[in-house]
Write a protein that holds these residues in place. Structure first.
Motif, PDB file in Angstrom:
ATOM      1  N   MET A 227     130.898  29.908  39.110  1.00  0.00           N
ATOM      2  CA  MET A 227     130.316  28.583  38.298  1.00  0.00           C
ATOM      3  C   MET A 227     129.051  28.706  38.066  1.00  0.00           C
ATOM      4  O   MET A 227     128.365  28.121  37.025  1.00  0.00           O
ATOM      5  CB  MET A 227     130.798  27.315  38.854  1.00  0.00           C
ATOM      6  CG  MET A 227     132.245  26.987  38.668  1.00  0.00           C
ATOM      7  SD  MET A 227     132.795  26.995  36.832  1.00  0.00           S
ATOM      8  CE  MET A 227     131.897  25.501  36.421  1.00  0.00           C
ATOM      9  N   ILE A 231     127.439  27.633  34.462  1.00  0.00           N
ATOM     10  CA  ILE A 231     126.620  26.620  34.369  1.00  0.00           C
ATOM     11  C   ILE A 231     125.170  26.921  33.888  1.00  0.00           C
ATOM     12  O   ILE A 231     124.722  26.246  32.812  1.00  0.00           O
ATOM     13  CB  ILE A 231     126.377  25.615  35.735  1.00  0.00           C
ATOM     14  CG1 ILE A 231     127.509  25.136  36.298  1.00  0.00           C
ATOM     15  CG2 ILE A 231     125.203  24.780  35.819  1.00  0.00           C
ATOM     16  CD1 ILE A 231     127.258  24.887  37.689  1.00  0.00           C
ATOM     17  N   GLY A 235     124.626  26.096  29.913  1.00  0.00           N
ATOM     18  CA  GLY A 235     123.560  25.174  29.465  1.00  0.00           C
ATOM     19  C   GLY A 235     122.512  25.566  28.450  1.00  0.00           C
ATOM     20  O   GLY A 235     122.192  24.946  27.778  1.00  0.00           O
ATOM     21  N   TYR A 253     121.604  24.083  42.475  1.00  0.00           N
ATOM     22  CA  TYR A 253     122.831  24.442  42.506  1.00  0.00           C
ATOM     23  C   TYR A 253     123.322  25.483  43.869  1.00  0.00           C
ATOM     24  O   TYR A 253     123.998  25.171  44.464  1.00  0.00           O
ATOM     25  CB  TYR A 253     123.435  24.966  41.368  1.00  0.00           C
ATOM     26  CG  TYR A 253     124.981  25.021  41.442  1.00  0.00           C
ATOM     27  CD1 TYR A 253     125.954  24.369  41.197  1.00  0.00           C
ATOM     28  CD2 TYR A 253     125.548  26.358  41.795  1.00  0.00           C
ATOM     29  CE1 TYR A 253     127.369  24.393  41.143  1.00  0.00           C
ATOM     30  CE2 TYR A 253     126.888  26.772  41.749  1.00  0.00           C
ATOM     31  CZ  TYR A 253     127.737  25.652  41.505  1.00  0.00           C
ATOM     32  OH  TYR A 253     129.208  25.836  41.774  1.00  0.00           O
TER      33      TYR A 253
END
Length: 433
Positions: A227, A231, A235, A253
């Motif tokens: 992920m 992300i 983004g 993260y």
């Protein structure tokens, strides 16, 4: 070309070749030009600092930190497990696992050396146990590590965009397709080289249902790691975050995922990672400052025009000039690391290629492929030596597989990227509209 600029370039090449640290090599060439040209250092020092005063450059320490956290946190292991469930059952499959995992890891860390170090520490023991020749192991790891230059978010493309005053997103997209092409070609060359090697162990074949269950199970465990690029890139491409903000999100993260989900990162490791990231960032910033001053002096000495004059005396054909620029970039990649090459080559060569009609965003992909190829081209080949040190392989044992990879993976990708601009600009034109 003037004698002064020729001597300055010779000083740079010789100091790099004998092993002088890169910032000092750049400063040596700059000092010679300052002495012979009578330039005022009081002008150049503020210029260097002013050029580095950019919010875009904050992405560099943040992505370095994210890559370090991934390395220490065991995230690379989970990525390897996912790819291994599919490719591990064919002869040479672990080599394909290495290539693809480096591509995925490079998409997050953005660093070639970090990719080689992290994935190498995971894959080298597995490859050796499976009977892979150690020279082949080192060669495939070094060539795969370069994918961190091309697969976004790439630190190299961020630096190019900053130097060339182009969109970071556009440069990411330009390098993406060449990165995929070289990934596929390297995987195929790896399988071809090992097709008749009976000493290589192949994973036990399982039925489709069992393989699917294993893939789903391992993908679930690796989903937090997988992920991360979604992300970051989602983004950026979705316009939600700037590259700098995405780099900060990557760090925020990666730390809890590595610390609490995979439990590979401890507070002690985190402190060491932060110190190591700060040290690496300091080295890069010192290098950038030295290159800013040197590239400014080269431009003041009209080096781009002088290079163009030399090239046009050989041929006035745009395709031939572009080919000669490619050869020059490969030699730069052989002599110095990718960061130094992009920082020094962009201000010198960008005016030349735009003069012959090359789009600056297209040139981002050309530089990425060339410098990546140079990083694994003997006799210097910085990434090849790094991989050799990690795996314990001698350079002589790495030469044959490296030669195959250069001829049948890197060279076709370079020619396609250079002479078929739609390959690099297709996604840019489609997604940036």
């Amino acid at each position: 070309m003037s004698i002064t600029i020729a001597i300055a370039i010779l000083i740079l090449v010789v100091t790099l070749f004998i092993g002088i640290p890169i910032p000092f090599a750049f400063f040596s060439s700059a000092a010679y030009l300052l002495y012979t040209g009578g330039y005022d250092p009081g002008f150049l020092l503020p210029y260097g600092f002013a050029k580095m005063n950019s919010i875009v450059l904050l992405t560099i320490p943040l992505f370095i930190m994210a890559g370090g956290v991934m390395d220490k946190g065991g995230i690379g292991d989970k990525l390897v497990d996912v790819v291994d469930t599919i490719a591990g059952r064919i002869r040479g499959g672990l080599g394909v696992v290495t290539v693809v995992t480096c591509a995925i890891f490079g998409a997050v860390s953005g660093s070639s050396s970090a990719t080689v170090s992290c994935i190498g520490s995971i894959m080298i023991p597995k490859l050796k146990r499976a009977g892979y020749p150690v020279g082949h192991v080192a060669a495939i790891l070094a060539n795969s590590g370069v994918l961190g230059i091309l697969i976004p978010p790439s630190m190299l493309m961020i630096l190019y965009a900053w130097m060339a005053n182009q969109s970071v997103l556009a440069c990411f997209l330009a390098a993406f397709v060449p990165g995929l092409i070289v990934t596929v070609l390297m995987s195929l060359v790896n399988i071809y080289l090992l097709r008749n090697n009976k000493e290589i162990e192949v994973a036990e074949k399982k039925d489709f249902v069992t393989t699917t269950k294993l893939f789903v199970s391992k993908s679930a465990k690796a989903s937090p790691a997988l992920m991360m690029p979604v992300i970051i890139l989602g983004g950026i491409y979705g316009g939600i975050m700037t590259p700098t903000e995405a780099a900060a999100v990557a760090v925020l993260y990666a730390i809890p995922v590595a610390m609490f989900f995979y439990k590979g990162l401890k507070m002690k490791n985190l402190a060491a990672t932060l110190i190591e990231s700060a040290t690496t960032t300091g080295v890069i910033m010192a290098m950038m400052f030295a290159v800013m001053i040197l590239s400014r002096l080269y431009i003041m000495e009209n080096l781009p025009e002088q290079i163009m004059g030399v090239l046009t005396t050989i041929s006035d054909n745009e395709m031939v000039i572009l080919l000669m620029i490619n050869v020059f970039l490969i030699f730069m990649g052989m002599l110095m690391d990718d960061v130094s090459g992009i920082l020094l080559g962009t201000p010198i060569l960008l005016p030349l290629v735009t003069q012959i009609g090359v789009d600056p965003v297209h040139f981002a992909a050309i530089m990425g492929v060339n410098l990546g190829m140079g990083n694994v081209t003997p006799p210097t080949a910085p990434l090849l030596y790094l991989s050799g040190r990690i795996s314990g392989a001698q350079l002589t044992s790495m030469l044959r597989p490296t030669l195959f990879l250069l001829i049948f993976a890197w060279l076709p990708t370079l020619l396609i990227t250079t002479y078929v601009p739609e390959v690099s600009l297709g996604l840019v034109n489609m997604l940036m509209k």
